[in-house]
Design an enzyme around this catalytic site. Structure first.
Site, mmCIF file in Angstrom:
data_model
loop_
_atom_site.group_PDB
_atom_site.id
_atom_site.type_symbol
_atom_site.label_atom_id
_atom_site.label_comp_id
_atom_site.label_asym_id
_atom_site.label_seq_id
_atom_site.Cartn_x
_atom_site.Cartn_y
_atom_site.Cartn_z
ATOM 1 N N MET A 21 0.829 -1.207 0.000
ATOM 2 C CA MET A 21 0.000 0.000 0.000
ATOM 3 C C MET A 21 0.868 1.263 0.000
ATOM 4 O O MET A 21 0.579 2.219 0.704
ATOM 5 C CB MET A 21 -0.936 -0.022 1.217
ATOM 6 C CG MET A 21 -2.035 -1.059 1.112
ATOM 7 S SD MET A 21 -3.316 -0.543 -0.091
ATOM 8 C CE MET A 21 -4.179 -2.114 -0.341
ATOM 9 N N HIS A 140 4.709 5.056 2.081
ATOM 10 C CA HIS A 140 3.489 4.334 2.440
ATOM 11 C C HIS A 140 2.299 5.279 2.474
ATOM 12 O O HIS A 140 2.406 6.395 2.951
ATOM 13 C CB HIS A 140 3.647 3.656 3.806
ATOM 14 C CG HIS A 140 2.740 2.486 3.962
ATOM 15 N ND1 HIS A 140 1.397 2.604 4.200
ATOM 16 C CD2 HIS A 140 2.978 1.151 3.856
ATOM 17 C CE1 HIS A 140 0.851 1.402 4.258
ATOM 18 N NE2 HIS A 140 1.800 0.493 4.048
ATOM 19 N N HIS A 141 1.147 4.796 1.966
ATOM 20 C CA HIS A 141 -0.047 5.629 1.927
ATOM 21 C C HIS A 141 -0.529 5.969 3.336
ATOM 22 O O HIS A 141 -1.227 6.962 3.545
ATOM 23 C CB HIS A 141 -1.147 4.921 1.138
ATOM 24 C CG HIS A 141 -2.095 5.863 0.446
ATOM 25 N ND1 HIS A 141 -2.603 6.974 1.072
ATOM 26 C CD2 HIS A 141 -2.591 5.882 -0.809
ATOM 27 C CE1 HIS A 141 -3.403 7.622 0.231
ATOM 28 N NE2 HIS A 141 -3.401 6.986 -0.921
ATOM 29 N N ALA A 142 -0.136 5.155 4.327
ATOM 30 C CA ALA A 142 -0.506 5.455 5.716
ATOM 31 C C ALA A 142 0.279 6.651 6.246
ATOM 32 O O ALA A 142 -0.153 7.327 7.173
ATOM 33 C CB ALA A 142 -0.246 4.241 6.610
#
Lengths: 497, 497
Positions: A21, A140-142
């Protein structure tokens, strides 16, 4: 220590070896005249690594409690931050064409980030021909959402070819300088009234019985990290080849086209730049699927951003709405297909009529979210389904430089998930539109050819519009005519299947 | 379709992002005179990829039932085998020293293999200095065990510099040719009597109340894939810095020493080549831990293989036993430390007295197994604990060639797990001993220096034995004297801590 929002946690929970992700980008640069590649890249790496005040989240790692991601999750400074680990030198095997670059970037994008460290990597890549080098970043998309990621990339660049980096482009100093120049505000939450309007609209359109207002309130709060809760379901996996299960290996390709060329084509059909992009993608996907005997009877649906601004309308500002466009890939005739695409875009826009920009933004965010994150809204089975995402990232029109090296192009690499085996993202830069296409290497074999099919589709449409193919291109590609012949042959073949 | 043994499944079950369970190796080659690097490597890659009869398991992927790895697991042919994915070109950034090679190999060894494909990768690496190139291979421990992996690597090589590859070195044809020449038999199971003897011996030595005979029977059957069952426990995590939790990033270093030099040192102390290797490692680990203020009060324990053959004894053949040696890292004086190491090796050997080679093999396998795989035996808390594994892989004494390219060295990369943050593996090749050291990048910072500390320790011991340092080396390294000075200084510093 900053708490992770439930949406941030969602990206970590949904992640697996098969579905990393992280989002990424690869930029091409030309070395300044007279400098030595090795010395330039080593100095650049040194400058990037050399800072004690890293911009969050570049120095922060995940800190989980006993309940793991289901409990309290925070960002904390990595006590043994290892900048050599994050900022890396890489090289291409000879002959150092874009082909070798795409192969390397496909591999790099297909491996998981290390969870015990800050969730990013940057690769300075040498060995390209013609004094070019490349930079691949992955985040990371987080840790960083799309908008912030665009800003961070830009904050490193300067329109001044003689501007030399003072601080690490990842330092707080560099970020503050950029932010002061740009004056970015905190994004606001939609008002209660706006939430109510959106809930009513979604309810009546998609026939949902959920308490949408309450769900939306939670969703927007979760998105911005102010509380709320999201539960992750199993991902739905529809049937077409673009919507199969994916494995962890990726294939990446990228290509630039002159903005003016695509824009002129849209205009010739009485449409927009965006309509022409969809026409190109529709034609390319039709050719690809025909060649693999996988063309569906019905047109593929694409989730695409469209501008809602109409002539004389200033209130809605630059509102960009996400709509599900019918790519009409079942139609063999290029012009007829293009007109069908345009009609579906018009129909999609109608849904947004009368909404405020904030409401448009909220609905568009919902429609583009990974379905995993939408479950609490109870809208999954009701939101318009789609086969492929074609995203448009607003870009820079000026030529930019990084420590004196001219940026020649910048290509996004997005996320591929079960049910969404291909992602097309484009960004306008300078006089070009830069396309980055990432796909699952197993579900979509030889997907690198899509780039050629896009050029073919563009030529076909130009012929249909009465242009001499490729003639609107400032570069005036000589091979365009040959390609059109190949394209027409393919179009005939495609029509038979 | 071949079923996976419970031990094979154990490696897959125990695997995580932080603990990949693949083994690897990096080999150095010198290009044949006059050939072009790019053309040679492209031809080599083409030959490797070009086969319809891949040796198992190179064409096979995992097939799991509904119960996943807890249920029935088999190898099945990958229906869309993609040899371009498995056999890769890579390149080193300039200046292309071993340092750049180790950096790349550390990264490659730190990423997970893709589970939906055959569990291996091979990287042809260009860009080294002095007309060298490198080959890095990585294979999942569930697919290929250590012994088979050594045979596969060897089957690719030839002692004839003019031998040109006829088939892919990964093809069945190539493997059959090698096997016919070597006459490898199927490894046999120990007899019931041998199992009984081992059970009795372990019971009396380690005071275990488990029904060892039954457990051993199950364990050996599981190991060879003939049934049986193993359950995975949580891994134990002891306290020293070598035995901390690991993350997924690795650091790899490698170095060759002349076999004659190390052998002569062992002899000077009245010991063996193996004793001298342990002396080198003990000195290096002492320096490393002292420099990081992490030197324990007691000596580190190392799991090491030792030969049990004594003069005049032919029955026990080449039986190699795994023992837990006391590296005596708390002793500052090199000669005194060396004598303590040798005494502990002698004590370790005594345990095996009177065992048959098959019994020795079984016990050694038990002692070297990842603790996760030993739980069903109930011996975990009783088997001798150790801080580091120093493994010796039997090598080739002849100079070997791959399609005309001379192999200059071959360095193993093993597995690092929670509780075992470093692994030292050595292989004899030609006139050298090639050391490969892999470690967790976070728990053991700057572990690449261990290579220098090993040279320092070797020089110290040579001085203690009355040699002129480094003089037994055929290469006669000129920097040896300078190093000894540095080493003595460090030894003094070390003694103070």
């Amino acid at each position: 220590m900053k708490k992770l929002s439930m949406v941030d946690k969602g990206f970590l929970l949904a992640e697996s070896r098969e579905m990393p992700m992280h989002v990424g980008g690869v930029s091409l640069f030309t070395l300044p005249d007279g400098v030595d590649e090795q010395a330039f890249l080593h100095d650049l790496a040194h400058t990037i690594r050399d800072t004690d005040t890293l911009l969050p989240p570049f120095g922060d790692r995940l800190r989980l409690g006993r309940a793991g991601l289901m409990g309290n999750a925070q960002w904390e400074p990595d006590p043994a931050l290892d900048m050599e680990y994050h900022v890396r030198h890489s090289a291409l095997p000879k002959p150092g064409r874009y082909r070798e670059l795409f192969t390397l970037v496909s591999r790099l994008h297909g491996t998981l980030l290390e969870r015990s460290r800050p969730l990013w990597e940057m690769h300075l890549i040498e060995g390209l021909q013609n004094r070019q080098f490349a930079v691949y970043t992955k985040t990371h998309h987080a840790a960083v959402d799309g908008a912030r990621s665009v800003h961070i990339s830009r904050s490193m660049l300067s329109p001044d070819p003689n501007y030399e980096l003072e601080d690490s482009p990842l330092s707080l100093e560099s970020w503050r300088r950029y932010k002061d120049a740009l004056q970015i505000g905190q994004p606001g939450l939609p008002t209660e009234e706006e939430l109510r309007n959106v809930a009513d609209r979604l309810k009546s359109t998609f026939d949902s019985s959920t308490n949408l207002l309450r769900a939306l309130r939670g969703f927007t709060q979760a998105w911005t990290g102010r509380g709320g809760d999201l539960v992750l379901p199993h991902l739905r996996v529809p049937g077409s080849v673009l919507n199969s299960r994916v494995d962890g290996a990726r294939r990446f390709v990228a290509q630039s086209w002159p903005f003016a060329r695509i824009h002129a084509l849209g205009k010739a059909f009485g449409g927009t730049f965006n309509d022409a992009v969809l026409g190109m993608c529709a034609g390319a996907l039709r050719t690809y699927l025909s060649n693999h005997a996988e063309l569906p009877d019905k047109g593929l649906k694409a989730m695409v951003p469209v501008s809602l601004r109409q002539k004389g309308d200033v209130d809605s500002g630059n509102a960009v709405a996400a709509i599900s466009a019918d790519l009409s890939t079942h139609i063999a005739d290029p012009a007829e297909r293009m007109r069908a695409v345009m009609a579906s875009v018009q129909a999609g826009k109608a849904f947004y009529q009368g909404m405020s920009p904030k409401e448009v933004e909220l609905v568009s965010m919902l429609m583009q979210s990974p379905s995993a994150l939408l479950m609490p809204l109870g809208l999954i089975p009701r939101l318009p389904p789609y086969n492929v995402a074609i995203s448009n990232v607003p870009g820079i029109r000026e030529t930019m430089y990084w420590n004196g090296a001219r940026m020649d192009g910048s290509y996004p690499l997005s996320i591929v998930t079960d049910g969404m085996a291909m992602n097309i993202t484009l960004v306008t830069y300078g006089e070009n539109v830069d396309f980055g296409i990432i796909a699952c290497r197993r579900s979509l074999p030889q997907v690198q050819r899509i780039i050629d099919y896009m050029e073919d589709a563009l030529c076909e449409l130009e012929m249909a519009a009465g242009f001499e193919a490729g003639n609107t291109s400032p570069a005036g590609k000589p091979k365009a005519t040959k390609r059109v012949k190949a394209a027409s042959k393919k179009a005939k073949t495609g029509a038979k299947t």
